[in-house]
Write a protein that holds these residues in place. Structure first.
Motif, PDB file in Angstrom:
ATOM      1  N   LEU A  82       0.861  -1.225  -0.167  1.00 20.95           N
ATOM      2  CA  LEU A  82       0.067   0.134  -0.123  1.00 20.95           C
ATOM      3  C   LEU A  82       1.004   1.346  -0.040  1.00 20.95           C
ATOM      4  O   LEU A  82       0.579   2.184  -0.699  1.00 20.95           O
ATOM      5  CB  LEU A  82      -0.924  -0.112   1.103  1.00 20.95           C
ATOM      6  CG  LEU A  82      -1.899  -1.038   1.140  1.00 20.95           C
ATOM      7  CD1 LEU A  82      -2.705  -1.179   2.551  1.00 20.95           C
ATOM      8  CD2 LEU A  82      -2.960  -1.006   0.038  1.00 20.95           C
ATOM      9  N   GLY A  83       1.881   1.305   0.774  1.00 25.22           N
ATOM     10  CA  GLY A  83       2.642   2.417   1.022  1.00 25.22           C
ATOM     11  C   GLY A  83       3.468   2.632  -0.427  1.00 25.22           C
ATOM     12  O   GLY A  83       3.974   3.788  -0.406  1.00 25.22           O
ATOM     13  N   ALA A 116       7.965   9.585   6.847  1.00 16.84           N
ATOM     14  CA  ALA A 116       8.125   7.859   6.808  1.00 16.84           C
ATOM     15  C   ALA A 116       8.097   7.679   8.427  1.00 16.84           C
ATOM     16  O   ALA A 116       7.574   6.642   8.843  1.00 16.84           O
ATOM     17  CB  ALA A 116       9.145   7.506   5.957  1.00 16.84           C
ATOM     18  N   ASN A 117       9.168   8.229   9.153  1.00 16.57           N
ATOM     19  CA  ASN A 117       9.547   8.064  10.448  1.00 16.57           C
ATOM     20  C   ASN A 117       8.503   8.191  11.564  1.00 16.57           C
ATOM     21  O   ASN A 117       8.193   7.502  12.290  1.00 16.57           O
ATOM     22  CB  ASN A 117      10.932   8.573  11.086  1.00 16.57           C
ATOM     23  CG  ASN A 117      11.985   8.177  10.315  1.00 16.57           C
ATOM     24  OD1 ASN A 117      12.450   7.046  10.991  1.00 16.57           O
ATOM     25  ND2 ASN A 117      12.618   8.351   9.589  1.00 16.57           N
ATOM     26  N   ILE A 118       7.367   9.285  11.308  1.00 14.20           N
ATOM     27  CA  ILE A 118       6.371   9.290  12.031  1.00 14.20           C
ATOM     28  C   ILE A 118       5.352   8.178  11.897  1.00 14.20           C
ATOM     29  O   ILE A 118       4.781   7.602  12.913  1.00 14.20           O
ATOM     30  CB  ILE A 118       5.609  10.748  11.420  1.00 14.20           C
ATOM     31  CG1 ILE A 118       6.392  11.825  12.100  1.00 14.20           C
ATOM     32  CG2 ILE A 118       4.022  10.718  11.967  1.00 14.20           C
ATOM     33  CD1 ILE A 118       6.366  12.179  13.551  1.00 14.20           C
ATOM     34  N   LEU A 122       8.007   3.524   3.103  1.00 12.23           N
ATOM     35  CA  LEU A 122       8.222   4.878   2.871  1.00 12.23           C
ATOM     36  C   LEU A 122       9.452   5.433   2.975  1.00 12.23           C
ATOM     37  O   LEU A 122      10.207   6.368   2.561  1.00 12.23           O
ATOM     38  CB  LEU A 122       7.477   6.134   3.727  1.00 12.23           C
ATOM     39  CG  LEU A 122       5.710   5.807   3.496  1.00 12.23           C
ATOM     40  CD1 LEU A 122       5.083   6.701   4.252  1.00 12.23           C
ATOM     41  CD2 LEU A 122       5.269   6.254   1.985  1.00 12.23           C
ATOM     42  N   LEU A 123      10.131   4.504   4.084  1.00 13.50           N
ATOM     43  CA  LEU A 123      11.709   5.065   4.291  1.00 13.50           C
ATOM     44  C   LEU A 123      12.745   4.854   3.087  1.00 13.50           C
ATOM     45  O   LEU A 123      13.578   5.697   2.953  1.00 13.50           O
ATOM     46  CB  LEU A 123      12.227   4.302   5.370  1.00 13.50           C
ATOM     47  CG  LEU A 123      11.415   4.462   6.865  1.00 13.50           C
ATOM     48  CD1 LEU A 123      11.786   3.145   7.853  1.00 13.50           C
ATOM     49  CD2 LEU A 123      11.606   5.535   7.361  1.00 13.50           C
ATOM     50  N   CYS A 145      13.980   5.961  14.778  1.00 12.25           N
ATOM     51  CA  CYS A 145      12.898   6.862  14.354  1.00 12.25           C
ATOM     52  C   CYS A 145      13.255   8.189  14.898  1.00 12.25           C
ATOM     53  O   CYS A 145      13.134   9.370  14.479  1.00 12.25           O
ATOM     54  CB  CYS A 145      11.467   6.371  14.240  1.00 12.25           C
ATOM     55  SG  CYS A 145      11.276   4.887  13.044  1.00 12.25           S
ATOM     56  N   ILE A 146      13.191   8.118  16.251  1.00  9.96           N
ATOM     57  CA  ILE A 146      13.286   9.293  17.130  1.00  9.96           C
ATOM     58  C   ILE A 146      14.778  10.089  16.852  1.00  9.96           C
ATOM     59  O   ILE A 146      14.592  11.010  16.638  1.00  9.96           O
ATOM     60  CB  ILE A 146      13.385   8.804  18.753  1.00  9.96           C
ATOM     61  CG1 ILE A 146      11.928   8.280  19.037  1.00  9.96           C
ATOM     62  CG2 ILE A 146      13.783  10.218  19.326  1.00  9.96           C
ATOM     63  CD1 ILE A 146      11.769   7.850  20.327  1.00  9.96           C
TER      64      ILE A 146
END
Length: 534
Positions: free
Chosen positions: A114-115, A135-137, A168-169, A232-233
Motif C-alpha cells: 500500500l505504501g 516516513a518515521n512518523i 516510505l523510508l 526513528c526518534i
C-alpha cells in the motif's frame, strides 16, 4: 603512449589548471592506473579524497542519520520471527509458526504494498528530508499500536501501518544517501546504509534472547516491538539539521544551493574543485527540472525507452534474486531448528539472534571490496558460494533423519550462506537500484523496487513454511535453481557501475550494448604532485 582500442584506451587525467605560485613542470611522478572508461574515473584517480579528509568527516554524521532509516527496518525483519515463538505472544494471539503465523507475518508486507504507491511521489514532491520525516512518523505510530495490541485486530492494524511507514523510508533515505555520498565512496556508503539494517536486527534479536526466560508476562514481547521507534526518534530529532540532496535541489532550480553543498562535502570547501565541477556539469546535463518526478502520477520514465526498461529490469532482478535465495530464516529459523532436533525455545532464539552478527560482519567486510572489484564480479562470486551452500543444506536435510549432527551441519551452512550473501548482496540491494535508476525516475523506481521486493517477500514468507512442512528438503531445490539462474542473469544483463558518477551511469544505458559499454576500461596517466610548502 599505447595504441587506443575500443575497450582499452589511454587518457590523461585532465584537470583545470590552478595558480600554485610556482612552476610544477618536471616535478612529481607519473604512473598509470586502469579505471572504468568514464570522465569521473579519470578525475577520481587524481583527486580521490582520504577517508579522513575534512569534507568526509563532516559528511559521516549526516549519513549516519540517514542510515537510521535502514536500522528502523531492521527491527521488524527479525523482531517478529523471534516474538512469534514466545509462549506469551502465542497465548495472546493464538499464532503458530507452521500455520497461521504466515498470515500475521505477511500482513506487514501488505502495508508495504500500500505504501509503495505514494512513497516515490513523497520523496520527489517534498524532498528527501521531509520524506524521511513523514516516513518515521508513520513507523512510530505503527510501532506504538503494535506494541500496545490487546487483540488480533490491533496487531494487524499496527503491522499494516508499520509496513506502510517502512516502505516510505526507502525512496527518501536511499535516494538521499546515494545522492549526497561522495562518488568515490558511493559503494561503501550505500553498503553501510543497508548494513545498518543489522543494528535493528541485533538489538531486537538479542533483546528477545535476553528477556525470554528472565522476564515474565507479555512485556517480554512488547518491549522488543516497541524498540523499533528508537532509530526513528534519532531521525526526527536530527533530520532538520541535514543539508538537502544536491540533486533534488538541482531538479528544483536551486543550483547555487546545490553547488554550496557539493563544495562543502565533496570539494573541501572549494566550488572550483574538479570533482565538484564535473558533478555540477553532469547534473545540469542529466537532471530535468520539468521531468516526471514533478508529477506524482507519471511513471513513464521507468518504461518509455529501451534503456529505461533495462534499468527497471535490473531493479526487479536485484529484488527477486535478493529475496528468493533461501527461505526467510529470520522468521522460520525456529522451524528449521526443530527439524534438526533443537526444541528448546531459548536455543532457538539464540540461533535466530546469531544470524544478525554473522551478517553484520559479512556486510562490514564486504563494503570494502564493492568499489574495488565492482558489482558484477562480486555478485556472481557471492551467488556461486550461496548456491554451493544451498546444495549442502539439501544434502544434509535429506540425510538428517535419525542423525541430528547432520542436520546441525546443514544449519551451519545456512550461516555460511548468510555470511556470503551479506558480504555482497546486502550492500548491493540498496546500492545497485539507486545507481542504475536515473534521477528523475529514482524515487519512483525505488518505490517500485520496494513494491516488487515486498511482493516477492510476501510469497516467500507465506509459501516457505507450507512448502517446508509439506515437501521437506525437496523444497530447497527451488532455491538452488533460482540461485544458479541468478548467476546467469547477472553475467548477461547486469551493467558495471563501479567508478562512474550517477550521471555517467545514464550514458551506459544510451549505448546499444550497455553491458559491454559498462565493462570498457581506460588507462589513466596520473601525476603525483608534491605538496607545496608556503
Amino acid at each position: 603512449m599505447e595504441k587506443q582500442t575500443q575497450d582499452d584506451k589511454v587518457v590523461a587525467a585532465h584537470v583545470e589548471e590552478r595558480d600554485t605560485g610556482s612552476d610544477l613542470e618536471g616535478h612529481g611522478t607519473k604512473h598509470v592506473v586502469t579505471t572504468q572508461d568514464s570522465r569521473f574515473a579519470a578525475i577520481n584517480a587524481q583527486y580521490k579524497p582520504h577517508p579522513l579528509s575534512r569534507g568526509l568527516l563532516m559528511l559521516y554524521p549526516i549519513l549516519f542519520v540517514a542510515f537510521m532509516n535502514s536500522a528502523a527496518n531492521g527491527f521488524d525483519g527479525n523482531t517478529f520471527g523471534g516474538v512469534s515463538s514466545i509462549p506469551d505472544f502465542q497465548a495472546r494471539f493464538g499464532t503458530n509458526v507452521a500455520s497461521s503465523d504466515g498470515f500475521l507475518a505477511a500482513i506487514y508486507i501488505l502495508g508495504n504494498v500500500l505504501g509503495s504507491f505514494f512513497a516515490g511521489p513523497l520523496a520527489d514532491r517534498f524532498g528527501r528530508k521531509r520524506g524521511m520525516f513523514v516516513a518515521n512518523i508513520v513507523v512510530i505510530i505503527g510501532s506504538v499500536v503494535q506494541a500496545a495490541a490487546m487483540q488480533r485486530r490491533d496487531m494487524i492494524a499496527g503491522r499494516v501501518v508499520l509496513g506502510v511507514g517502512s516502505v516510505l523510508l526507502g525512496p527518501s533515505a536511499q535516494s538521499y544517501t546515494v545522492e549526497i555520498s561522495h562518488p568515490a565512496y558511493r559503494g561503501v556508503m550505500m553498503g553501510l546504509y543497508n548494513g545498518c539494517y543489522f543494528i535493528g536486527a541485533i538489538v531486537s534479536t538479542w533483546l528477545e534472547y535476553g528477556i525470554v526466560d528472565d522476564v515474565s508476562g507479555e512485556i517480554n514481547w512488547r518491549i522488543p516491538m516497541a524498540t523499533q521507534g528508537i532509530p526513528c526518534i534519532i531521525v526526527l530529532v536530527f533530520v532538520w539539521f541535514l543539508p538537502e540532496s544536491p540533486r533534488w535541489l538541482m531538479s528544483n532550480g536551486r543550483e547555487e544551493e546545490a553547488l554550496k553543498i557539493l563544495a562543502k562535502y565533496h570539494g573541501e570547501g572549494d566550488p572550483e574543485h574538479p570533482v565538484v565541477q564535473i558533478e555540477m556539469a553532469e547534473m545540469r546535463e542529466a537532471i530535468n527540472t520539468s521531468g516526471s518526478d514533478k508529477k506524482w502520477y507519471d511513471y513513464r520514465e521507468l518504461f518509455n525507452s529501451k534503456g529505461a526498461r533495462h534499468r527497471s529490469f535490473l531493479v526487479l532482478c536485484i529484488g527477486f534474486f535478493g529475496q528468493i535465495d533461501l527461505p526467510p530464516t529470520s522468521y522460520y529459523m525456529p522451524l528449521m531448528a526443530q527439524t534438526a532436533g533443537i526444541v528448546s525455545n531459548k536455543q532457538q532464539l539464540l540461533m535466530n539472534a546469531l544470524q544478525s552478527p554473522v551478517m553484520t560482519i559479512g556486510t562490514l567486510l564486504g563494503v570494502n571490496f564493492i568499489d574495488r572489484y565492482g558489482r558484477r564480479p562480486m555478485l556472481m562470486g557471492s551467488s556461486t558460494i550461496c548456491s554451493i551452500c544451498v546444495l549442502v543444506v539439501i544434502i544434509c536435510s535429506a540425510q538428517q533423519a535419525g542423525h541430528p549432527s547432520v542436520g546441525l551441519a546443514g544449519i551451519s551452512f545456512v550461516y555460511v550462506f548468510l555470511f556470503a550473501f551479506a558480504f555482497v548482496w546486502t550492500p548491493c540491494q540498496a546500492l545497485y537500484p539507486s545507481e542504475v535508476l536515473s534521477y528523475n525516475a529514482r524515487a519512483k523506481g525505488l518505490a517500485m523496487s520496494g513494491l516488487w521486493l515486498n511482493i516477492v517477500s510476501f510469497i516467500n514468507t507465506y509459501a516457505a513454511p507450507v512448502g517446508i512442512t509439506n515437501s521437506g528438503w525437496h523444497f530447497y531445490i527451488l532455491y538452488l535453481a533460482i540461485d544458479v539462474a541468478g548467476i546467469a542473469f547477472i553475467y548477461f544483463t547486469f551493467v558495471e557501475t563501479k567508478g562512474r558518477s550517477l550521471e555517467e551511469i545514464d550514458e551506459i544505458f544510451n549505448d546499444p550494448h550497455p553491458v559491454k559499454a559498462s565493462r570498457r576500461k581506460q588507462k589513466v596517466i596520473v601525476q603525483e604532485v608534491p605538496e607545496i610548502q608556503y
